[in-house]
Scaffold this active site. Sequence first.
Site, PDB file in Angstrom:
ATOM      1  N   SER A   7      -6.414 -13.123  -6.513  1.00 24.19           N
ATOM      2  CA  SER A   7      -5.449 -12.134  -6.996  1.00 24.19           C
ATOM      3  C   SER A   7      -5.743 -11.784  -8.441  1.00 24.19           C
ATOM      4  O   SER A   7      -5.680 -12.631  -9.333  1.00 24.19           O
ATOM      5  CB  SER A   7      -4.028 -12.673  -6.891  1.00 24.19           C
ATOM      6  OG  SER A   7      -3.162 -11.814  -7.616  1.00 24.19           O
ATOM      7  N   HIS A  32      -7.416  -9.177  -4.250  1.00 33.26           N
ATOM      8  CA  HIS A  32      -6.006  -8.929  -3.958  1.00 33.26           C
ATOM      9  C   HIS A  32      -5.363  -8.280  -5.182  1.00 33.26           C
ATOM     10  O   HIS A  32      -5.486  -8.772  -6.305  1.00 33.26           O
ATOM     11  CB  HIS A  32      -5.332 -10.260  -3.620  1.00 33.26           C
ATOM     12  CG  HIS A  32      -3.915 -10.142  -3.175  1.00 33.26           C
ATOM     13  ND1 HIS A  32      -3.568  -9.750  -1.900  1.00 33.26           N
ATOM     14  CD2 HIS A  32      -2.751 -10.383  -3.829  1.00 33.26           C
ATOM     15  CE1 HIS A  32      -2.240  -9.765  -1.783  1.00 33.26           C
ATOM     16  NE2 HIS A  32      -1.723 -10.147  -2.937  1.00 33.26           N
ATOM     17  N   ASP A  34      -1.940  -6.977  -6.850  1.00 32.31           N
ATOM     18  CA  ASP A  34      -0.485  -7.118  -6.804  1.00 32.31           C
ATOM     19  C   ASP A  34       0.203  -6.057  -7.649  1.00 32.31           C
ATOM     20  O   ASP A  34       0.122  -6.090  -8.873  1.00 32.31           O
ATOM     21  CB  ASP A  34      -0.083  -8.507  -7.329  1.00 32.31           C
ATOM     22  CG  ASP A  34      -0.378  -9.597  -6.323  1.00 32.31           C
ATOM     23  OD1 ASP A  34       0.046  -9.463  -5.164  1.00 32.31           O
ATOM     24  OD2 ASP A  34      -1.043 -10.598  -6.702  1.00 32.31           O
ATOM     25  N   MET A  36       3.732  -4.507  -8.833  1.00 32.32           N
ATOM     26  CA  MET A  36       5.166  -4.843  -8.932  1.00 32.32           C
ATOM     27  C   MET A  36       5.892  -3.789  -9.750  1.00 32.32           C
ATOM     28  O   MET A  36       5.386  -3.347 -10.781  1.00 32.32           O
ATOM     29  CB  MET A  36       5.317  -6.196  -9.634  1.00 32.32           C
ATOM     30  CG  MET A  36       4.543  -7.320  -8.989  1.00 32.32           C
ATOM     31  SD  MET A  36       4.806  -8.830  -9.920  1.00 32.32           S
ATOM     32  CE  MET A  36       3.692  -9.941  -9.037  1.00 32.32           C
ATOM     33  N   HIS A  65      -1.264  -5.115  -2.423  1.00 33.87           N
ATOM     34  CA  HIS A  65       0.021  -5.707  -2.025  1.00 33.87           C
ATOM     35  C   HIS A  65       1.106  -5.052  -2.863  1.00 33.87           C
ATOM     36  O   HIS A  65       1.256  -5.350  -4.049  1.00 33.87           O
ATOM     37  CB  HIS A  65      -0.047  -7.228  -2.270  1.00 33.87           C
ATOM     38  CG  HIS A  65       1.239  -7.949  -2.041  1.00 33.87           C
ATOM     39  ND1 HIS A  65       1.451  -9.241  -2.485  1.00 33.87           N
ATOM     40  CD2 HIS A  65       2.379  -7.588  -1.414  1.00 33.87           C
ATOM     41  CE1 HIS A  65       2.661  -9.641  -2.137  1.00 33.87           C
ATOM     42  NE2 HIS A  65       3.250  -8.657  -1.494  1.00 33.87           N
ATOM     43  N   MET A  67       4.700  -4.594  -4.073  1.00 33.45           N
ATOM     44  CA  MET A  67       6.017  -5.225  -4.185  1.00 33.45           C
ATOM     45  C   MET A  67       6.911  -4.210  -4.872  1.00 33.45           C
ATOM     46  O   MET A  67       7.282  -4.354  -6.041  1.00 33.45           O
ATOM     47  CB  MET A  67       5.893  -6.534  -4.984  1.00 33.45           C
ATOM     48  CG  MET A  67       5.207  -7.636  -4.190  1.00 33.45           C
ATOM     49  SD  MET A  67       4.574  -8.955  -5.232  1.00 33.45           S
ATOM     50  CE  MET A  67       2.950  -8.286  -5.602  1.00 33.45           C
ATOM     51  N   MET A 136       4.509 -14.446   2.642  1.00 32.79           N
ATOM     52  CA  MET A 136       4.592 -14.965   1.282  1.00 32.79           C
ATOM     53  C   MET A 136       4.933 -16.452   1.348  1.00 32.79           C
ATOM     54  O   MET A 136       5.856 -16.866   2.055  1.00 32.79           O
ATOM     55  CB  MET A 136       5.679 -14.237   0.483  1.00 32.79           C
ATOM     56  CG  MET A 136       5.372 -12.788   0.119  1.00 32.79           C
ATOM     57  SD  MET A 136       3.848 -12.544  -0.808  1.00 32.79           S
ATOM     58  CE  MET A 136       4.177 -13.508  -2.299  1.00 32.79           C
ATOM     59  N   ASP A 174       0.013 -15.860   0.815  1.00 35.94           N
ATOM     60  CA  ASP A 174      -0.012 -15.490  -0.597  1.00 35.94           C
ATOM     61  C   ASP A 174       1.026 -16.292  -1.374  1.00 35.94           C
ATOM     62  O   ASP A 174       2.220 -16.175  -1.109  1.00 35.94           O
ATOM     63  CB  ASP A 174       0.274 -13.980  -0.688  1.00 35.94           C
ATOM     64  CG  ASP A 174       0.203 -13.442  -2.108  1.00 35.94           C
ATOM     65  OD1 ASP A 174      -0.157 -14.200  -3.025  1.00 35.94           O
ATOM     66  OD2 ASP A 174       0.503 -12.240  -2.275  1.00 35.94           O
TER      67      ASP A 174
HETATM   68  C1  DX5 Z   1       3.054 -13.093  -6.209  1.00 39.45           C
HETATM   69  C2  DX5 Z   1       1.805 -12.348  -5.837  1.00 39.45           C
HETATM   70  C3  DX5 Z   1       0.668 -13.244  -5.602  1.00 39.45           C
HETATM   71  C4  DX5 Z   1       0.264 -14.041  -6.822  1.00 39.45           C
HETATM   72  C5  DX5 Z   1      -0.322 -15.330  -6.340  1.00 39.45           C
HETATM   73  O1  DX5 Z   1       4.126 -12.219  -6.202  1.00 39.45           O
HETATM   74  O2  DX5 Z   1       2.013 -11.607  -4.646  1.00 39.45           O
HETATM   75  O3  DX5 Z   1      -0.447 -12.553  -5.065  1.00 39.45           O
HETATM   76  O4  DX5 Z   1      -0.667 -13.389  -7.626  1.00 39.45           O
HETATM   77  O5  DX5 Z   1      -0.517 -16.153  -7.431  1.00 39.45           O
HETATM   78  P1  DX5 Z   1      -0.761 -17.713  -7.283  1.00 39.45           P
HETATM   79  O6  DX5 Z   1      -1.966 -17.875  -6.434  1.00 39.45           O
HETATM   80  O7  DX5 Z   1      -0.936 -18.157  -8.692  1.00 39.45           O
HETATM   81  O8  DX5 Z   1       0.467 -18.290  -6.622  1.00 39.45           O
HETATM   82 ZN    ZN Z   2       0.195 -10.744  -3.600  1.00 41.21          ZN
END
Ligand code: DX5
Ligand code: ZN
Length: 214
Positions: A7, A32, A34, A36, A65, A67, A136, A174
Amino acid sequence: MKLIAPSVLSADFGHLADDLEMINRSEADWLHVDVMDGTFVPNISFGFPLMEPMRKYCTKPLDVHLMIVHPEKYVERFCDAGAWSVGFHLEAVDDPLPILDLIRAKGVRTCLTINPDIAVERLVSYLDKVDMVLLMSVFAGFGGQKFIPETMSKIRFIRQEIERRGLQTLIEIDGGVNAENAAELFRAGADVLVAGSAVFGSPDPIRTIHTMKN
Ligand code: DX5
Ligand code: ZN
């Protein structure tokens, strides 16, 4: 399948190209990404401006991904920005089907995601309508959280359902994934493991990716 998707959330954004170059040289399968929005989750990461450099410097497919609330407004732009797959949260929408259609119409792979407090049974009726489901294993919003052990039985449940119906749907996990729990997650039936802090916080990320994959 045994795929690793580091990620980029945990990368060093001051040296993003270097970190992506490391990912290119590693056995990582995807990157990956992320996204947000500060509303669906209590954190803001990044958006479209980073898709360009990631596509430019990263040779691995971008696994996006989302969010965010109202993913229907943005999925096509993420497809156009070079996403290899686009996922959004089931609990963020009323009806995921038209949104999955928008992604598929762009020729991009689809993923439906749920947070740990959403019943895994809610994914069952969509298993034949997506390329991948993402369970998740921490609450979406932040990297570096601790893996929630109850995820294991959810993986087994979805794996059984996929096998029973003869589907090809991938299972992605994840949150809190590391070199210690990766093997057990693959054994339980996961296909893709996302890892942020375990990879980018490692003194030897390439080796950590190798260990997780093998
Ligand atoms: C959390 C993200 C993950 C995050 C994972 O909301 O969706 O992808 O980056 O991070 P680690 O591997 O540190 O838990
Ligand atoms: Zn993620």
